[in-house]
Design an enzyme around this catalytic site. Structure first.
Site, PDB file in Angstrom:
ATOM      1  CD  GLU A  36      -2.931  -1.165   2.293  1.00  0.00           C
ATOM      2  OE1 GLU A  36      -2.604  -0.498   3.300  1.00  0.00           O
ATOM      3  OE2 GLU A  36      -3.915  -1.916   2.267  1.00  0.00           O
ATOM      4  CG  HIS A  79      -8.250   1.038   2.947  1.00  0.00           C
ATOM      5  ND1 HIS A  79      -7.279   1.423   2.051  1.00  0.00           N
ATOM      6  CD2 HIS A  79      -7.620   0.221   3.833  1.00  0.00           C
ATOM      7  CE1 HIS A  79      -6.132   0.872   2.378  1.00  0.00           C
ATOM      8  NE2 HIS A  79      -6.308   0.133   3.454  1.00  0.00           N
TER       9      HIS A  79
END
EC number: 3.4.26.1
Length: 308
Positions: free
Chosen positions: A175, A208
């Protein structure tokens, strides 16, 4: 030239044409098109990262080891290919960073120790309250806790735990690589270094929100709790891993804790110290020269506040 006198020299200095940005000098697109290319590239990276999680069709929840292993494969592939997006962006915009791609993305030895220690220290200060709460609720004392942390058997058990590997290793590495190392160099020439630092978390946070669908689908939490935990502040990989371990601070539990007064004082002290130490501990001078500043200078923004 001397015959012109002072006024003539000032006239020449005023009428001197400004140095064009690097992209214009190389025949690249204008600033507007450059920004669209940058935003579209970042959006494509975010969609590719999240989309790679769902190429494996399964009715199992996200914490199932089989699902985690499959997603490891897909996100590692996307993360490995993500630097190619930066290379494509460079070709489309005509901006030449003036440094290697890996250096621009943060893979460098200069300033590595303060970069690893100081942001983690700052993050731990911010989590002072939750850390106090964790120590109060832990049945073992400090000595026993250190023995568990330093025991090779504990680390071996962690390395075989798919959820631990996902939360503490794979997710922070991939990420941060996609949502910061690749996106920040593309956004900085468009909007400046400061706004770009705050824009990257937006892509990270939106990416997310797929957790909301999964958790509602498997009824793992309520809507309110999901929105409180669906995203974290970005940071270096170590800070990211630490935040994943700590989770969202349990403020409600702290309010009902038997020792809530010292605990709430720890929460307030942590936030206060974080705000006080944020600027000195994130001073760019502590981390060596910034490759992004070289990129901004070549793109025509040599007066970026964080680079001066």
């Amino acid at each position: 030239m001397a015959a012109l006198g002072g006024d003539g020299l000032r006239l020449l200095s005023v009428s001197r044409p400004e140095r064009p940005p690097e992209s214009a000098a190389l025949g690249g697109p204008g600033p507007g098109l450059c920004c669209w290319v940058s935003v579209f590239s970042c959006l494509s990276l975010a969609c590719s990262y999240v989309g790679s999680l769902y190429v494996w069709k399964s009715e199992l929840p996200r914490d199932h080891p089989a699902v985690i292993k499959r997603r490891f494969t897909s996100v590692l592939v996307v993360s490995s290919l993500s630097p190619l997006c930066v290379l494509l962006w460079r070709e489309l915009t005509g901006i030449q960073p003036g440094t290697s791609l890996l250096t621009l993305m943060g893979f460098r030895l200069e300033g590595i120790f303060p970069a690893a220690l100081l942001p983690l220290l700052l993050t731990m200060i911010l989590f002072l309250g939750p850390l106090m709460q964790l120590s109060m609720d832990c049945p073992c004392d400090l000595a026993d806790g250190l023995k568990v942390v330093l025991a090779p058997r504990s680390w071996a058990r962690c390395l075989t735990d798919m959820r631990w590997l996902r939360n503490q290793v794979i997710a922070p590495l991939t990420e941060e690589l996609v949502f910061r190392a690749c996106m920040l160099p593309m956004l900085a020439p468009c909007m400046g270094l400061g706004p770009a630092v705050f824009t990257c978390p937006l892509f990270f946070g939106v990416a997310h929100f797929h957790h909301i669908i999964e958790q509602l689908r498997f009824r793992q939490s309520s809507v309110g709790n999901i929105f409180l935990s669906a995203g974290h502040l970005i940071g270096p990989v170590l800070c990211h891993s630490f935040c994943n371990y700590m989770g969202f601070p349990a403020v409600c539990a702290a309010l009902e804790h038997p020792q809530r007064r010292p605990l709430l004082a720890g929460y307030a002290l942590g936030v206060g110290l974080f705000l006080i130490l944020l600027q000195p501990l994130t001073d760019p001078k502590l981390y060596g020269s910034l490759p992004l500043c070289v990129l901004l200078e070549r793109a025509g923004d040599s007066e970026a506040p964080l680079c001066s």
